[in-house]
Design a protein around this motif. Sequence first.
Motif, PDB file in Angstrom:
ATOM      1  N   ASP A   1      -6.027  -0.953  -4.689  1.00  0.00           N
ATOM      2  CA  ASP A   1      -5.453  -1.447  -3.441  1.00  0.00           C
ATOM      3  C   ASP A   1      -6.367  -2.495  -2.803  1.00  0.00           C
ATOM      4  OD1 ASP A   1      -4.037  -1.922  -1.181  1.00  0.00           O
ATOM      5  OD2 ASP A   1      -4.055   0.134  -0.423  1.00  0.00           O
ATOM      6  N   GLU A   2      -6.043  -3.746  -2.988  1.00  0.00           N
ATOM      7  CA  GLU A   2      -6.840  -4.865  -2.483  1.00  0.00           C
ATOM      8  C   GLU A   2      -8.328  -4.639  -2.726  1.00  0.00           C
ATOM      9  OE1 GLU A   2      -5.544  -7.089   0.530  1.00  0.00           O
ATOM     10  OE2 GLU A   2      -3.528  -6.251   0.647  1.00  0.00           O
TER      11      GLU A   2
ATOM     12  N   THR B   1       0.832  -1.205   0.000  1.00  0.00           N
ATOM     13  CA  THR B   1       0.000   0.000   0.000  1.00  0.00           C
ATOM     14  C   THR B   1       0.865   1.252   0.000  1.00  0.00           C
ATOM     15  OG1 THR B   1      -1.783  -1.152   1.123  1.00  0.00           O
ATOM     16  CG2 THR B   1      -1.771   1.240   1.300  1.00  0.00           C
TER      17      THR B   1
HETATM   18 MG    MG Z   1      -2.337  -2.652   2.270  1.00  0.00          MG
END
Ligand code: MG
Lengths: 353, 260
Positions: free
Chosen positions: A158-159, A43
């Motif tokens: 992000d995910e 991240t």
């Molecule tokens: Mg992360």
Amino acid sequence: MSFLNLTSIQKSFGPVQVVKDFNMVIEKGEFVSFLGPSGCGKTTVLRMIAGFETPSGGTITINGKSQANLRPNQRNIGMVFQAYALFPNMNVAENVAFGLRVAGRPKAEVDQRVKEMLGLIKLDHLADRYPYQMSGGQQQRVALARALAPKPQVLLLDEPLSALDAKIRVSLREEIRMIQQQLGITTVFVTHDQEEALSISDRIVVMNAGKADQIGAPAEIYNRPATRFVASFVGTLNLIEAKVVDPASNRISIGDQGVTLREPLGNAKAGDTISLALRPEAGSIAPDAKGDTALTGEVISSNFLGSVIRTRMKVGTAVISFDMFNSPGLVPPAVGETATLRFTATDLLIIRD
Amino acid sequence: MKKFWAWGALIFGLLYFILPLVGMTNFSLKMRRGVYSLDAYAVVLGDPRFQETFTYSILMALSTIVFGVLLVVPTAYWVRLKLPGLRPYIEFITLLPLVIPAIVIVFGYIRLYNTSSWLPLTGTTTGTNILLMFGYSTLALPYMYRSVDTGLRSIDIATLTEAAQSLGAGWTTILAKIILPNVLVAVLSGAFLTFAIVIGEFTMAALLNRPAFGPYMQLLGANRAYEPAALAVMSFALTWGCLGLIQLVSRFQKGAQSPA
Ligand SMILES: [Mg+2]
Ligand SMILES: Nc1ncnc2c1ncn2[C@@H]1O[C@H](COP(=O)(O)OP(=O)(O)O)[C@@H](O)[C@H]1O
């Protein structure tokens, strides 16, 4: 000239260095996944590309242009978050239109583009819905459309699938990949799920403790893990300790059974211990199994997993597990039975790190 | 037995609270001898000073609300987003008006901003009005800040901010298009409380010598019999109207934002 360049990127929070010398070159239109366990810095790297964090060192360029002095709202980068982050006070159409309105596009163009984007994610019929009236999967598709509407240079995710249930996760990742290929947009996708990364990426960056351990195509990462970390993180894999018998002829032994490796042993000496990796699907104990190498041992467990049967076998002190495809005629090996596992010597990888 | 005492306490409380109200309302209707009439209300509403002071206070309340929103929403937002460590201190500061009497604040203002000071706000009517509005904002600060801060807690401001930034939005756009609309209900509750406070406020307006509704009520109360009762009933109704509106908007929000 590559499109997105990350050169010697570093990031420290106070005394803790969470990203260490991260290098990556991404081509235009490429789909790259950052794969790694939670807390490895994925991240943080993504947020530095987006401009939400400032690198402690290194440079980021997009299309040859340094991003150092650009604020997040000047970078023209689309971002999709794990928590969807749709604006709760706006309906679907208004959410998708937001970036275009901010950019001051004429109304006709905005309406046209919103329609186009809603078509792309197949949610035309929900244009008037508010975020709280939709499922997680629908919200995330809207978030994707919202990020893509202003035609960003790069798309960062992000995910994006982590909050969804398994079924939707699989269908949405395929949809994301399809849309990405259709638009040809350069994409960075962060995930901790190896199956996700393997299934939709052009290339994968396996990250470990703030560094890129290995960068490569999915098959390359899976078949030729460069480090012990990659080997253990990507796929299930047997890590087998072996003893070097004769370095000149690549002879080693696993639990007193001799094996000849194809890969040169390098500067290992007789008596050294080395680590080998073997994929569970590389071998079989079926009587007609092919392979130039065999290991014999005692079956210690046998689990029926539906499409495959996962068996664990003891060879000396090493425990090797292997998968066989299920078929109606197949009788799973019984615990305590002696079995011979056959495989090709090239499937045994030497793990050096 | 426990229930009995609970009910007893409740009934006692209600009587304690309602009886004077009933008495006052009853009295306000008795201006004409022997019959109930709205004469007292007619007199009050017809009084030009009532109209003047009431309008003045409403205008002051509205400007206080606007100023308060412009001050509090960005501040509370910024503190939550970038300076979370400062939250306890900011909260403490916003609570100060509850423990510092209005009279202290207004004497401080008069000392600081009198005609021979570096910023002679009390020298002009407009200046005094502005000073009074600042004073009202201070009084309303505890309610406004808490209300907005609680509203901000219910949304993920960090992620929404980043989402908006990545779509090209600057701070003004983020505040106006994303943050404010999402805490609107909280802002409205704060606004109604501010309104109720400003309409009834006496000390500051009297000491700054502005024609506000609070001093007018006091003046009327000192000189007349039935009219103050009518006025009290009316301002009471107004305050409760504000509280009712707070209930209404928060219920409205619950309806609109219930998670699926
Ligand atoms: Mg992360
Ligand atoms: N703003 C921050 N302040 C301090 N530490 C942080 C901050 N953001 C992330 N970290 C730390 O950096 C490390 C990497 O975080 P992150 O990039 O979010 O990992 P990942 O996304 O791979 O799970 C973690 O140990 C996390 O605690």
